[in-house]
Scaffold this motif. Structure first.
Motif, PDB file in Angstrom:
ATOM      1  N   ILE A  38       0.802  -1.233   0.000  1.00 24.81           N
ATOM      2  CA  ILE A  38       0.000   0.000   0.000  1.00 24.81           C
ATOM      3  C   ILE A  38       0.831   1.278   0.000  1.00 24.81           C
ATOM      4  O   ILE A  38       0.278   2.356  -0.113  1.00 24.81           O
ATOM      5  CB  ILE A  38      -0.987   0.037   1.188  1.00 24.81           C
ATOM      6  N   GLY A  39       2.166   1.166   0.090  1.00 28.32           N
ATOM      7  CA  GLY A  39       2.974   2.364   0.155  1.00 28.32           C
ATOM      8  C   GLY A  39       4.072   2.481  -0.879  1.00 28.32           C
ATOM      9  O   GLY A  39       4.761   3.490  -0.939  1.00 28.32           O
ATOM     10  N   CYS A  40       4.256   1.463  -1.706  1.00 30.79           N
ATOM     11  CA  CYS A  40       5.303   1.484  -2.718  1.00 30.79           C
ATOM     12  C   CYS A  40       4.812   2.304  -3.918  1.00 30.79           C
ATOM     13  O   CYS A  40       3.816   1.948  -4.544  1.00 30.79           O
ATOM     14  CB  CYS A  40       5.640   0.066  -3.147  1.00 30.79           C
ATOM     15  N   PRO A  41       5.487   3.420  -4.235  1.00 31.02           N
ATOM     16  CA  PRO A  41       5.000   4.305  -5.307  1.00 31.02           C
ATOM     17  C   PRO A  41       4.678   3.611  -6.636  1.00 31.02           C
ATOM     18  O   PRO A  41       3.600   3.862  -7.189  1.00 31.02           O
ATOM     19  CB  PRO A  41       6.118   5.337  -5.445  1.00 31.02           C
ATOM     20  N   PRO A  42       5.535   2.733  -7.174  1.00 29.11           N
ATOM     21  CA  PRO A  42       5.155   2.087  -8.436  1.00 29.11           C
ATOM     22  C   PRO A  42       3.912   1.199  -8.310  1.00 29.11           C
ATOM     23  O   PRO A  42       3.127   1.092  -9.250  1.00 29.11           O
ATOM     24  CB  PRO A  42       6.385   1.251  -8.802  1.00 29.11           C
ATOM     25  N   GLN A  43       3.720   0.581  -7.128  1.00 25.67           N
ATOM     26  CA  GLN A  43       2.515  -0.229  -6.937  1.00 25.67           C
ATOM     27  C   GLN A  43       1.273   0.646  -6.854  1.00 25.67           C
ATOM     28  O   GLN A  43       0.206   0.275  -7.358  1.00 25.67           O
ATOM     29  CB  GLN A  43       2.640  -1.086  -5.676  1.00 25.67           C
ATOM     30  N   ILE A  44       1.403   1.816  -6.222  1.00 24.72           N
ATOM     31  CA  ILE A  44       0.270   2.742  -6.144  1.00 24.72           C
ATOM     32  C   ILE A  44      -0.102   3.208  -7.549  1.00 24.72           C
ATOM     33  O   ILE A  44      -1.272   3.213  -7.918  1.00 24.72           O
ATOM     34  CB  ILE A  44       0.596   3.940  -5.238  1.00 24.72           C
ATOM     35  N   VAL A  45       0.906   3.580  -8.342  1.00 28.98           N
ATOM     36  CA  VAL A  45       0.655   4.016  -9.726  1.00 28.98           C
ATOM     37  C   VAL A  45      -0.059   2.911 -10.499  1.00 28.98           C
ATOM     38  O   VAL A  45      -1.065   3.166 -11.173  1.00 28.98           O
ATOM     39  CB  VAL A  45       1.972   4.418 -10.432  1.00 28.98           C
ATOM     40  N   ALA A  46       0.432   1.684 -10.401  1.00 32.46           N
ATOM     41  CA  ALA A  46      -0.167   0.559 -11.134  1.00 32.46           C
ATOM     42  C   ALA A  46      -1.604   0.313 -10.686  1.00 32.46           C
ATOM     43  O   ALA A  46      -2.488   0.069 -11.519  1.00 32.46           O
ATOM     44  CB  ALA A  46       0.675  -0.698 -10.952  1.00 32.46           C
ATOM     45  N   HIS A  47      -1.854   0.410  -9.386  1.00 35.65           N
ATOM     46  CA  HIS A  47      -3.204   0.175  -8.877  1.00 35.65           C
ATOM     47  C   HIS A  47      -4.167   1.267  -9.352  1.00 35.65           C
ATOM     48  O   HIS A  47      -5.263   0.968  -9.834  1.00 35.65           O
ATOM     49  CB  HIS A  47      -3.194   0.104  -7.344  1.00 35.65           C
ATOM     50  N   VAL A  48      -3.760   2.527  -9.221  1.00 35.21           N
ATOM     51  CA  VAL A  48      -4.623   3.636  -9.657  1.00 35.21           C
ATOM     52  C   VAL A  48      -4.848   3.553 -11.163  1.00 35.21           C
ATOM     53  O   VAL A  48      -5.967   3.754 -11.641  1.00 35.21           O
ATOM     54  CB  VAL A  48      -4.031   5.000  -9.246  1.00 35.21           C
ATOM     55  N   TRP A  49      -3.789   3.231 -11.901  1.00 37.78           N
ATOM     56  CA  TRP A  49      -3.914   3.097 -13.359  1.00 37.78           C
ATOM     57  C   TRP A  49      -4.917   1.997 -13.712  1.00 37.78           C
ATOM     58  O   TRP A  49      -5.740   2.162 -14.611  1.00 37.78           O
ATOM     59  CB  TRP A  49      -2.548   2.801 -13.965  1.00 37.78           C
ATOM     60  N   HIS A  50      -4.881   0.887 -12.981  1.00 31.87           N
ATOM     61  CA  HIS A  50      -5.831  -0.201 -13.222  1.00 31.87           C
ATOM     62  C   HIS A  50      -7.264   0.278 -12.968  1.00 31.87           C
ATOM     63  O   HIS A  50      -8.169  -0.004 -13.755  1.00 31.87           O
ATOM     64  CB  HIS A  50      -5.521  -1.409 -12.340  1.00 31.87           C
ATOM     65  N   VAL A  51      -7.462   1.023 -11.877  1.00 29.62           N
ATOM     66  CA  VAL A  51      -8.797   1.527 -11.547  1.00 29.62           C
ATOM     67  C   VAL A  51      -9.288   2.482 -12.632  1.00 29.62           C
ATOM     68  O   VAL A  51     -10.470   2.522 -12.953  1.00 29.62           O
ATOM     69  CB  VAL A  51      -8.795   2.196 -10.151  1.00 29.62           C
ATOM     70  N   CYS A  52      -8.378   3.245 -13.235  1.00 30.30           N
ATOM     71  CA  CYS A  52      -8.743   4.188 -14.301  1.00 30.30           C
ATOM     72  C   CYS A  52      -8.955   3.502 -15.645  1.00 30.30           C
ATOM     73  O   CYS A  52      -9.495   4.118 -16.570  1.00 30.30           O
ATOM     74  CB  CYS A  52      -7.656   5.246 -14.462  1.00 30.30           C
ATOM     75  N   SER A  53      -8.547   2.266 -15.765  1.00 29.89           N
ATOM     76  CA  SER A  53      -8.553   1.569 -17.058  1.00 29.89           C
ATOM     77  C   SER A  53      -9.965   1.332 -17.584  1.00 29.89           C
ATOM     78  O   SER A  53     -10.955   1.472 -16.869  1.00 29.89           O
ATOM     79  CB  SER A  53      -7.826   0.232 -16.938  1.00 29.89           C
ATOM     80  N   ARG A  54     -10.016   0.952 -18.818  1.00 30.87           N
ATOM     81  CA  ARG A  54     -11.285   0.692 -19.499  1.00 30.87           C
ATOM     82  C   ARG A  54     -12.082  -0.409 -18.797  1.00 30.87           C
ATOM     83  O   ARG A  54     -13.300  -0.391 -18.773  1.00 30.87           O
ATOM     84  CB  ARG A  54     -11.003   0.305 -20.954  1.00 30.87           C
ATOM     85  N   GLN A  55     -11.392  -1.369 -18.179  1.00 33.95           N
ATOM     86  CA  GLN A  55     -12.067  -2.480 -17.500  1.00 33.95           C
ATOM     87  C   GLN A  55     -12.739  -2.046 -16.196  1.00 33.95           C
ATOM     88  O   GLN A  55     -13.614  -2.726 -15.698  1.00 33.95           O
ATOM     89  CB  GLN A  55     -11.086  -3.621 -17.192  1.00 33.95           C
ATOM     90  N   CYS A  56     -12.318  -0.915 -15.641  1.00 36.43           N
ATOM     91  CA  CYS A  56     -12.890  -0.448 -14.367  1.00 36.43           C
ATOM     92  C   CYS A  56     -13.701   0.824 -14.578  1.00 36.43           C
ATOM     93  O   CYS A  56     -14.805   0.759 -15.061  1.00 36.43           O
ATOM     94  CB  CYS A  56     -11.780  -0.243 -13.341  1.00 36.43           C
ATOM     95  N   LEU A  62      -5.909   9.581 -18.111  1.00 35.58           N
ATOM     96  CA  LEU A  62      -5.105   9.373 -16.908  1.00 35.58           C
ATOM     97  C   LEU A  62      -4.196   8.175 -17.116  1.00 35.58           C
ATOM     98  O   LEU A  62      -4.529   7.058 -16.766  1.00 35.58           O
ATOM     99  CB  LEU A  62      -5.990   9.147 -15.677  1.00 35.58           C
ATOM    100  N   GLY A  63      -3.039   8.443 -17.696  1.00 31.27           N
ATOM    101  CA  GLY A  63      -2.051   7.397 -17.896  1.00 31.27           C
ATOM    102  C   GLY A  63      -1.121   7.311 -16.700  1.00 31.27           C
ATOM    103  O   GLY A  63      -1.232   8.064 -15.733  1.00 31.27           O
ATOM    104  N   LYS A  64      -0.177   6.392 -16.761  1.00 37.02           N
ATOM    105  CA  LYS A  64       0.744   6.178 -15.643  1.00 37.02           C
ATOM    106  C   LYS A  64       1.556   7.430 -15.319  1.00 37.02           C
ATOM    107  O   LYS A  64       1.817   7.716 -14.153  1.00 37.02           O
ATOM    108  CB  LYS A  64       1.658   4.996 -15.931  1.00 37.02           C
ATOM    109  N   GLY A  65       1.940   8.188 -16.344  1.00 38.71           N
ATOM    110  CA  GLY A  65       2.720   9.399 -16.115  1.00 38.71           C
ATOM    111  C   GLY A  65       1.947  10.452 -15.342  1.00 38.71           C
ATOM    112  O   GLY A  65       2.456  11.040 -14.382  1.00 38.71           O
ATOM    113  N   LYS A  66       0.704  10.700 -15.739  1.00 44.75           N
ATOM    114  CA  LYS A  66      -0.120  11.691 -15.038  1.00 44.75           C
ATOM    115  C   LYS A  66      -0.440  11.230 -13.627  1.00 44.75           C
ATOM    116  O   LYS A  66      -0.458  12.030 -12.693  1.00 44.75           O
ATOM    117  CB  LYS A  66      -1.409  11.962 -15.816  1.00 44.75           C
ATOM    118  N   ILE A  67      -0.692   9.939 -13.474  1.00 50.12           N
ATOM    119  CA  ILE A  67      -0.975   9.397 -12.140  1.00 50.12           C
ATOM    120  C   ILE A  67       0.247   9.571 -11.244  1.00 50.12           C
ATOM    121  O   ILE A  67       0.127  10.001 -10.098  1.00 50.12           O
ATOM    122  CB  ILE A  67      -1.403   7.920 -12.229  1.00 50.12           C
TER     123      ILE A  67
END
Length: 106
Positions: A38-56, A62-67
């Protein structure tokens, strides 16, 4: 005297800690993971990016860079912060405007 181009004795040493946050790494089968879920920056980016994805939530733009930028600026720290982002940005702009007005009064 035989010369072999593959006589290098250098071996790869797998890191013991996450290069991004320093937490311990865990290996499960062929995969290695950071234990700071829950605190590793790349994991947070990946999780938020997944939530923003077309599947969610299917949030365009909102790509990985903006996140990563939003996280770096302290505007979000987890996916649920996306729902409050407008309020956070509005509050931040109010604070900046108040600071500018105080500077003008000096």
């Amino acid at each position: 005297s035989s010369s072999s181009s593959s006589s290098s004795t250098d071996t790869f040493e797998w890191p013991l800690s996450c290069p991004a946050c320093g937490f311990a790494l865990e290996t499960i089968g062929p995969n290695t993971f950071c234990t700071n879920h829950i605190g590793c920056p790349p994991q947070i980016v990946a999780h938020v990016w997944h939530v923003c994805s077309r599947q969610c939530l299917d949030i365009d733009g909102l790509g990985k860079g903006k996140i990563a930028d939003l996280i770096e600026k302290g505007l979000i720290s987890r996916a649920c912060d996306l729902f409050y982002l407008k309020d956070i940005v509005t509050d931040q702009k109010k604070g900046e405007k108040e600071e500018e007005e105080e500077d003008e009064d000096d």
